[in-house]
Design an enzyme around this catalytic site. Structure first.
Site, PDB file in Angstrom:
ATOM      1  N   GLY A  15      42.526  41.367  37.473  1.00  0.00           N
ATOM      2  CA  GLY A  15      42.721  41.902  36.125  1.00  0.00           C
ATOM      3  C   GLY A  15      42.962  43.406  36.082  1.00  0.00           C
ATOM      4  O   GLY A  15      43.798  43.884  35.310  1.00  0.00           O
ATOM      5  N   ASN A  16      42.263  44.158  36.956  1.00  0.00           N
ATOM      6  CA  ASN A  16      42.368  45.626  36.889  1.00  0.00           C
ATOM      7  C   ASN A  16      43.715  46.176  37.343  1.00  0.00           C
ATOM      8  O   ASN A  16      44.018  47.339  37.129  1.00  0.00           O
ATOM      9  CB  ASN A  16      41.218  46.287  37.678  1.00  0.00           C
ATOM     10  CG  ASN A  16      41.311  46.031  39.177  1.00  0.00           C
ATOM     11  OD1 ASN A  16      41.838  45.008  39.618  1.00  0.00           O
ATOM     12  ND2 ASN A  16      40.790  46.959  39.958  1.00  0.00           N
ATOM     13  N   LYS A 135      36.731  26.402  30.195  1.00  0.00           N
ATOM     14  CA  LYS A 135      37.278  27.763  30.193  1.00  0.00           C
ATOM     15  C   LYS A 135      37.647  28.201  28.765  1.00  0.00           C
ATOM     16  O   LYS A 135      38.558  27.641  28.157  1.00  0.00           O
ATOM     17  CB  LYS A 135      38.527  27.758  31.093  1.00  0.00           C
ATOM     18  CG  LYS A 135      39.133  29.087  31.333  1.00  0.00           C
ATOM     19  CD  LYS A 135      38.575  29.786  32.550  1.00  0.00           C
ATOM     20  CE  LYS A 135      39.144  31.198  32.604  1.00  0.00           C
ATOM     21  NZ  LYS A 135      38.379  32.090  33.435  1.00  0.00           N
ATOM     22  N   LYS A 221      43.637  31.849  39.353  1.00  0.00           N
ATOM     23  CA  LYS A 221      44.720  32.478  40.118  1.00  0.00           C
ATOM     24  C   LYS A 221      44.393  32.650  41.606  1.00  0.00           C
ATOM     25  O   LYS A 221      45.302  32.655  42.444  1.00  0.00           O
ATOM     26  CB  LYS A 221      45.124  33.821  39.505  1.00  0.00           C
ATOM     27  CG  LYS A 221      44.130  34.961  39.688  1.00  0.00           C
ATOM     28  CD  LYS A 221      44.627  36.009  40.647  1.00  0.00           C
ATOM     29  CE  LYS A 221      43.717  37.192  40.830  1.00  0.00           C
ATOM     30  NZ  LYS A 221      42.278  37.087  40.702  1.00  0.00           N
ATOM     31  N   LYS A 283      37.006  33.284  44.166  1.00  0.00           N
ATOM     32  CA  LYS A 283      37.589  34.127  45.220  1.00  0.00           C
ATOM     33  C   LYS A 283      37.054  33.682  46.587  1.00  0.00           C
ATOM     34  O   LYS A 283      37.794  33.550  47.560  1.00  0.00           O
ATOM     35  CB  LYS A 283      37.265  35.607  44.995  1.00  0.00           C
ATOM     36  CG  LYS A 283      37.860  36.157  43.714  1.00  0.00           C
ATOM     37  CD  LYS A 283      37.598  37.646  43.586  1.00  0.00           C
ATOM     38  CE  LYS A 283      37.763  38.121  42.163  1.00  0.00           C
ATOM     39  NZ  LYS A 283      38.969  37.689  41.469  1.00  0.00           N
TER      40      LYS A 283
HETATM   41  P1  ADP Z   1      39.519  39.723  38.857  1.00  0.00           P
HETATM   42  O1  ADP Z   1      40.010  40.034  37.508  1.00  0.00           O
HETATM   43  O2  ADP Z   1      39.908  40.732  39.882  1.00  0.00           O
HETATM   44  O3  ADP Z   1      39.793  38.311  39.283  1.00  0.00           O
HETATM   45  P2  ADP Z   1      36.698  39.117  38.282  1.00  0.00           P
HETATM   46  O4  ADP Z   1      36.095  39.898  37.181  1.00  0.00           O
HETATM   47  O5  ADP Z   1      37.086  37.709  37.998  1.00  0.00           O
HETATM   48  O6  ADP Z   1      37.932  39.943  38.827  1.00  0.00           O
HETATM   49  O7  ADP Z   1      35.733  39.131  39.574  1.00  0.00           O
HETATM   50  C1  ADP Z   1      35.291  40.363  40.117  1.00  0.00           C
HETATM   51  C2  ADP Z   1      33.884  40.647  39.653  1.00  0.00           C
HETATM   52  O8  ADP Z   1      32.958  39.760  40.286  1.00  0.00           O
HETATM   53  C3  ADP Z   1      33.342  42.004  39.994  1.00  0.00           C
HETATM   54  O9  ADP Z   1      33.681  42.974  39.022  1.00  0.00           O
HETATM   55  C4  ADP Z   1      31.812  41.762  40.068  1.00  0.00           C
HETATM   56  O10 ADP Z   1      31.166  42.303  38.954  1.00  0.00           O
HETATM   57  C5  ADP Z   1      31.662  40.266  40.043  1.00  0.00           C
HETATM   58  N1  ADP Z   1      30.730  39.676  41.017  1.00  0.00           N
HETATM   59  C6  ADP Z   1      29.889  38.656  40.729  1.00  0.00           C
HETATM   60  N2  ADP Z   1      29.164  38.297  41.810  1.00  0.00           N
HETATM   61  C7  ADP Z   1      29.559  39.098  42.821  1.00  0.00           C
HETATM   62  C8  ADP Z   1      29.175  39.200  44.201  1.00  0.00           C
HETATM   63  N3  ADP Z   1      28.274  38.375  44.742  1.00  0.00           N
HETATM   64  N4  ADP Z   1      29.768  40.157  44.966  1.00  0.00           N
HETATM   65  C9  ADP Z   1      30.700  40.978  44.423  1.00  0.00           C
HETATM   66  N5  ADP Z   1      31.109  40.921  43.113  1.00  0.00           N
HETATM   67  C10 ADP Z   1      30.555  40.001  42.321  1.00  0.00           C
HETATM   68 MG    MG Z   2      38.678  39.558  35.771  1.00  0.00          MG
END
Ligand code: ADP
Ligand code: MG
Length: 320
Positions: A15-16, A135, A221, A283
């Site tokens: 997202g970022n 979702k 994604k 992820k």
């Molecule tokens: P993106 O938009 O890049 O897919 P997400 O917001 O879906 O990102 O996922 C990334 C987020 O996951 C991070 O900002 C973090 O706050 C969160 N997160 C939750 N659990 C963990 C973990 N165990 N280790 C690292 N990040 C984590």
């Molecule tokens: Mg996100």
């Protein structure tokens, strides 16, 4: 499986890469973010890597759905279904990346074509998520508004979000099986083009009576990105996000970042519940699948650390 390509990496943009926290989502803001992202991607290309790109679309498809909704309420313009909204976002996000990345590369004296493929992703029509959608998408509604919508769309499922005060539509998030456009994507990547595909996890389609049909659902994604990376035979699958890697005890004072981990070890942590379903969970699952399908290395890293991550100096590296 395809023969692995040493210098081919698949990048999944989080997202970022498109929108920062606290931003409104104007086109100018998003394009500026994409320009910054493309500088980082261009460094990789300058260093001799071949890349294929995928990206998220959560906030973007949310806004598209609201535009359709408002267009209908104000002007009576018929709204489009979710699969079509997903296709719209693949188009405009792909356009931003094409524009910004070709400009950045040209500035560095590199002439490369960047091409977006509107991508369909097949899901199983019997996927358990279809009977238990989870979702949330689109606007928050009052109970009265929700009942009005239900008159037009009795098939819609809503769930109450008490914390944020309102009802929201929920849709299934089925597991991606394969990318329909894969042969075309592969041919373009092999021919040296930079391809953007399966944006937002792809347009979910099901196979029914030897026909494909778009469905009201969203696909993660990162899980779709793994299908892309594995089918292309990429050596590395890199998931770029807004955190510098995978942590154990992420929300505790004992939090600890993992630098390198074997897939077997990561599976144990996954089963112990260190990674929540809406964020780090998919992820980690995608990274595990990539290695188990024959990939060399999956990396989860902060977007701005891409070059250091590929050199092994940043992010979390998942290996066999
Ligand atoms: P993106 O938009 O890049 O897919 P997400 O917001 O879906 O990102 O996922 C990334 C987020 O996951 C991070 O900002 C973090 O706050 C969160 N997160 C939750 N659990 C963990 C973990 N165990 N280790 C690292 N990040 C984590
Ligand atoms: Mg996100």
């Amino acid at each position: 499986m395809n023969r692995r390509e040493e210098k081919l990496v698949v990048i999944a943009l989080g997202g970022n890469a498109l929108l920062r926290r606290g931003q409104n989502g104007t086109f100018e803001e998003q394009y500026e973010n994409v320009k910054q992202t493309c500088k980082i991607l261009a460094d990789l290309i300058e260093n001799g890597y071949k890349l294929a790109i995928t990206h998220g679309n959560g906030p973007q498809v949310g806004a598209t759905i609201l535009r359709h909704d408002a267009g209908f309420r104000v002007y009576g313009v018929p709204p489009f279904p979710m699969d079509v909204c997903g296709a719209e976002t693949q188009g405009f996000i792909g356009y931003m990346i094409q524009q910004a990345l070709t400009n950045e590369l040209l500035m560095r004296g590199i002439k490369k074509n960047v091409i977006t493929i509107i991508t369909r992703v097949v899901v199983d029509k019997n996927d358990p998520d279809f009977s238990n959608p989870s979702k949330p998408v689109g606007a928050f509604y009052t109970e009265k508004e929700m009942m009005e919508i239900k008159k037009i769309h009795p098939e819609y499922i809503f769930k109450e979000d008490k914390a944020r005060g309102g009802w929201r539509r929920v849709v299934p998030s089925p597991d991606p099986k394969y990318l329909v456009e894969m042969p075309g994507i592969k041919a373009l990547v092999d021919a040296g083009y930079i391809v953007i595909s399966s944006g937002g996890g792809g347009i979910p389609v099901i196979e029914e009576n030897s026909e494909m049909r778009g469905v009201e659902a969203v696909i993660d994604k990162d899980l779709a990105g793994e299908r892309l990376a594995t089918s292309l035979g990429a050596s590395k699958f890199i998931i770029l996000t807004d955190v510098d890697g995978i942590y154990v005890d992420y929300d505790k004072s004992t939090r600890r970042k993992i630098d390198v981990i074997r897939v077997e070890e990561l599976k144990k942590l996954y089963d112990e519940g260190h990674f929540p379903p809406g964020s780090m969970g998919p992820k980690v699952k995608a990274a595990i699948r990539f290695i188990e399908s024959g990939g060399d290395e999956a990396i989860i890293a902060d977007l701005k650390d891409l070059m250091n991550a590929i050199r092994g100096k940043a992010g979390t590296h998942i290996i066999r």
